[in-house]
Design an enzyme around this catalytic site. Structure first.
Site, mmCIF file in Angstrom:
data_model
loop_
_atom_site.group_PDB
_atom_site.id
_atom_site.type_symbol
_atom_site.label_atom_id
_atom_site.label_comp_id
_atom_site.label_asym_id
_atom_site.label_seq_id
_atom_site.Cartn_x
_atom_site.Cartn_y
_atom_site.Cartn_z
ATOM 1 N NE ARG A 107 -12.463 1.842 -4.344
ATOM 2 C CZ ARG A 107 -12.024 2.868 -3.697
ATOM 3 N NH1 ARG A 107 -10.772 2.934 -3.318
ATOM 4 N NH2 ARG A 107 -12.832 3.869 -3.401
ATOM 5 C CB ILE A 139 -12.822 0.061 7.759
ATOM 6 C CG1 ILE A 139 -12.026 0.253 9.059
ATOM 7 C CG2 ILE A 139 -12.266 0.951 6.648
ATOM 8 C CD1 ILE A 139 -11.919 1.665 9.552
ATOM 9 C CG ASN A 164 -2.135 -0.955 0.947
ATOM 10 O OD1 ASN A 164 -2.262 -1.522 -0.141
ATOM 11 N ND2 ASN A 164 -2.969 -1.142 1.963
ATOM 12 C CG ASP A 176 -6.075 -3.894 4.683
ATOM 13 O OD1 ASP A 176 -7.272 -3.943 4.365
ATOM 14 O OD2 ASP A 176 -5.249 -3.111 4.158
ATOM 15 N N PRO A 187 -16.758 4.436 -2.015
ATOM 16 C CG PRO A 187 -17.917 5.962 -0.682
ATOM 17 C CD PRO A 187 -17.386 4.575 -0.694
ATOM 18 C CB VAL A 188 -13.877 8.159 -5.459
ATOM 19 C CG1 VAL A 188 -13.178 6.822 -5.588
ATOM 20 C CG2 VAL A 188 -14.912 8.326 -6.562
ATOM 21 C CG ASP A 189 -17.857 10.615 -0.942
ATOM 22 O OD1 ASP A 189 -17.144 9.591 -0.873
ATOM 23 O OD2 ASP A 189 -18.531 11.030 0.021
ATOM 24 C CG LEU A 190 -14.849 11.497 1.785
ATOM 25 C CD1 LEU A 190 -14.495 10.710 3.034
ATOM 26 C CD2 LEU A 190 -15.528 12.815 2.172
HETATM 27 C C1 UD1 Z 1 -6.736 1.795 1.871
HETATM 28 C C2 UD1 Z 1 -5.964 0.517 1.646
HETATM 29 C C3 UD1 Z 1 -6.790 -0.695 2.071
HETATM 30 C C4 UD1 Z 1 -7.268 -0.523 3.500
HETATM 31 C C5 UD1 Z 1 -7.964 0.817 3.688
HETATM 32 C C6 UD1 Z 1 -8.357 1.106 5.136
HETATM 33 C C7 UD1 Z 1 -4.509 0.897 -0.243
HETATM 34 C C8 UD1 Z 1 -4.178 0.548 -1.661
HETATM 35 N N1 UD1 Z 1 -5.635 0.390 0.250
HETATM 36 O O1 UD1 Z 1 -7.894 1.750 1.033
HETATM 37 O O2 UD1 Z 1 -5.967 -1.855 1.950
HETATM 38 O O3 UD1 Z 1 -8.202 -1.558 3.796
HETATM 39 O O4 UD1 Z 1 -7.112 1.886 3.245
HETATM 40 O O5 UD1 Z 1 -7.241 1.047 5.950
HETATM 41 O O6 UD1 Z 1 -3.780 1.598 0.426
HETATM 42 N N2 UD1 Z 1 -14.608 6.469 1.937
HETATM 43 C C9 UD1 Z 1 -15.624 7.325 1.575
HETATM 44 N N3 UD1 Z 1 -15.396 8.217 0.556
HETATM 45 C C10 UD1 Z 1 -14.197 8.290 -0.089
HETATM 46 C C11 UD1 Z 1 -13.159 7.410 0.292
HETATM 47 C C12 UD1 Z 1 -13.390 6.514 1.315
HETATM 48 O O7 UD1 Z 1 -16.722 7.282 2.136
HETATM 49 O O8 UD1 Z 1 -14.056 9.123 -0.997
HETATM 50 C C13 UD1 Z 1 -14.843 5.495 3.025
HETATM 51 C C14 UD1 Z 1 -14.694 4.041 2.576
HETATM 52 O O9 UD1 Z 1 -15.875 3.550 1.987
HETATM 53 C C15 UD1 Z 1 -14.357 3.355 3.877
HETATM 54 C C16 UD1 Z 1 -13.530 4.409 4.636
HETATM 55 O O10 UD1 Z 1 -13.827 5.652 3.998
HETATM 56 O O11 UD1 Z 1 -15.532 3.092 4.605
HETATM 57 C C17 UD1 Z 1 -12.042 4.188 4.618
HETATM 58 O O12 UD1 Z 1 -11.614 3.992 3.284
HETATM 59 P P1 UD1 Z 1 -10.150 4.440 2.819
HETATM 60 O O13 UD1 Z 1 -9.316 4.676 4.029
HETATM 61 O O14 UD1 Z 1 -10.284 5.548 1.845
HETATM 62 O O15 UD1 Z 1 -9.644 3.136 2.064
HETATM 63 P P2 UD1 Z 1 -8.735 3.073 0.780
HETATM 64 O O16 UD1 Z 1 -7.827 4.246 0.750
HETATM 65 O O17 UD1 Z 1 -9.576 2.804 -0.402
#
Ligand code: UD1
Length: 429
Positions: free
Chosen positions: A102, A338, A23, A316, A132-135
């Site tokens: 992703r 999460i 990661n 994880d 999602p990717v909104d944030l």
């Molecule tokens: C990264 C890691 C993944 C790990 C996760 C949480 C990598 C490649 N992946 O994933 O292995 O499981 O962190 O430690 O580094 N969320 C939103 N909107 C957004 C982005 C996220 O609502 O725009 C939510 C997600 O749905 C989730 C939470 O935020 O519920 C945390 O997600 P996030 O920390 O962003 O995970 P990743 O960065 O995708």
């Protein structure tokens, strides 16, 4: 399609070298887009996700050279990548590539920061929930990018460059924090990120960016301050050790018994998980060379765990811990906060004889004295390795199907475990 065959019941003993963190590697490779000079990364693990990202970056015009072996180096040292984004020829990341991984969505921030525009496909569905990717979009909008969704693509434009600003995350997000840091590194002025993710990979990437000339302070804490610079330059950086791989093998030893030195592992990267393992009955000792994990014959105790952002217990490692709890002498609970739908390993563990009940985000695991080998199917990266852990202690033979999930995130897993005494082999084809 490759499968893995495991015959359970053998303890693990010896030394096992921990690879560079997947990661962190992915984000470090993506950070190369921020400069026209060469970024050299050492200790890069040989993983399917890394190879796929090489292809994705290649599509933007990035050249990646794999360095040759140096004296004394073995396969355990990972690889060295020389990454040059001297000329970015395409600012579009197409659906065919982003849908395969992703994390490739994260090219959005460096492309818009350096090129003033980016067109990146929305990642689409994912096996572990909505994700999602909104944030991530909110973060670059706060720095002045205009963002539109066109035909399934996120199109971000900042023709006159990004401007520093304040970003307050309503929820802790690793991808969002990386995005904000990379966008802010080349923005005009100062950016403050509040409620930032504190995962060690964030600090590792920020350290690398600082070597490249960025001005980032506070990475690893909730508040990160970035003073934008006009240009970043080349640098050399060694990827930090993989804390998820460390925790996975630590749980494998706790499950199978024996004693292993996890070389190169750093306890501060996964203290919460090591504390849980100690409560569960393993002996964990930090040494100069890494972390020593052992379990004597006294059996496994049940524990209750809730996943949460760093520094707490990582999502994880949730599936791996669940595998371990299937053999505890009593009832354990695991609450996943999460990701929704991150319990797909439950049905497969049940095929090995585990007793697990699900209620929303909470799993109740009733320990059983013995698991029994069976054919099982890997469903995602972490779930699939939980099946390997369970199989190591199951009676008889387990065949894990669809191991391409494992190859995404675990470097030479069967070789590493095999060297420590596990009866494990890959069946090709
Ligand atoms: C990264 C890691 C993944 C790990 C996760 C949480 C990598 C490649 N992946 O994933 O292995 O499981 O962190 O430690 O580094 N969320 C939103 N909107 C957004 C982005 C996220 O609502 O725009 C939510 C997600 O749905 C989730 C939470 O935020 O519920 C945390 O997600 P996030 O920390 O962003 O995970 P990743 O960065 O995708």
């Amino acid at each position: 399609m490759d499968r893995i065959r495991i015959v359970g019941g053998r303890p693990l003993n010896g030394n096992l070298r921990i690879s560079g963190a997947k990661n962190a590697t992915l984000q470090l490779m993506i950070a190369s887009l921020l400069t026209d000079e060469t970024l050299i990364l050492d200790h890069v693990p040989r993983l399917a996700d890394v190879a796929l990202l090489q292809r994705i970056l290649g599509n933007h015009g990035v050249d990646i050279m794999v360095g040759g072996k140096r004296p004394g180096e073995t396969a355990d040292d990972g690889q060295t990548l020389h990454i040059s984004a001297a000329r970015i020829v395409d600012t579009t990341a197409p659906y065919e590539l982003v849908s395969k991984m992703r994390a490739s969505f994260w090219v959005l921030a460096p492309l818009v920061a350096r090129m003033g525009e980016a067109r990146v496909s929305m990642p689409g569905g994912c096996a572990i929930g909505i994700r999602p990717v909104d944030l991530l979009i909110m973060a670059i909008e706060r720095l002045g990018a205009k963002v539109e969704i066109e035909g399934g693509y996120v199109v971000a434009r900042a023709p006159h460059g990004l401007k520093g600003g304040e970003i307050v995350f309503p929820k802790v997000t690793v991808g969002g924090t990386h995005t904000a840091i990379m966008a802010a590194a080349l923005a005009d002025g100062t950016t403050v990120i509040d409620n930032a993710a504190r995962e060690p990979e964030i600090k590792d990437v920020a350290d690398c960016l600082n070597k490249m000339g960025a001005r980032i302070t506070g990475a690893g804490t909730k508040r990160i301050v970035i003073e934008g610079v006009a240009k970043l330059h080349g640098a050399r950086h060694a990827v930090l050790p993989d804390r998820i791989e460390t925790g996975t093998y630590a749980m494998a030893v706790a499950m199978a018994g024996g004693e292993i030195l996890l070389q190169n592992a750093r306890p501060e990267l996964l203290q919460a998980a090591l504390d849980v393992l100690t409560r569960a009955g393993a002996t964990v000792t930090a040494t100069n060379e890494g972390i020593r994990v052992a379990r004597n014959g006294s059996g496994l105790a049940p524990v209750d765990v809730t996943t949460a952002p760093f520094p707490e217990f990582p999502t994880d490692l949730q599936a791996q811990l669940m595998a371990l709890k299937t053999r505890a002498s009593g009832t354990s609970h695991i609450t996943e906060t999460i990701f929704e739908n991150r319990f797909m390993h439950v049905q497969e563990l049940a095929r090995l004889g585990a007793r697990i009940q699900l209620e929303g985000e909470r799993a109740t695991i009733e320990g059983v004295p013995q698991l029994k080998g069976a054919p099982v199917m890997a469903t995602d990266l972490r779930a699939s390795v939980s099946l390997v852990i369970a199989a190591l202690a199951a009676e008889g033979e387990t065949i894990v199907n669809r191991v391409y999930h494992l190859d995404r995130g675990f470097e030479r897993l069967e070789e590493k475990l095999g060297r420590c005494g596990a009866a494990i082999e890959r069946l090709s084809g």
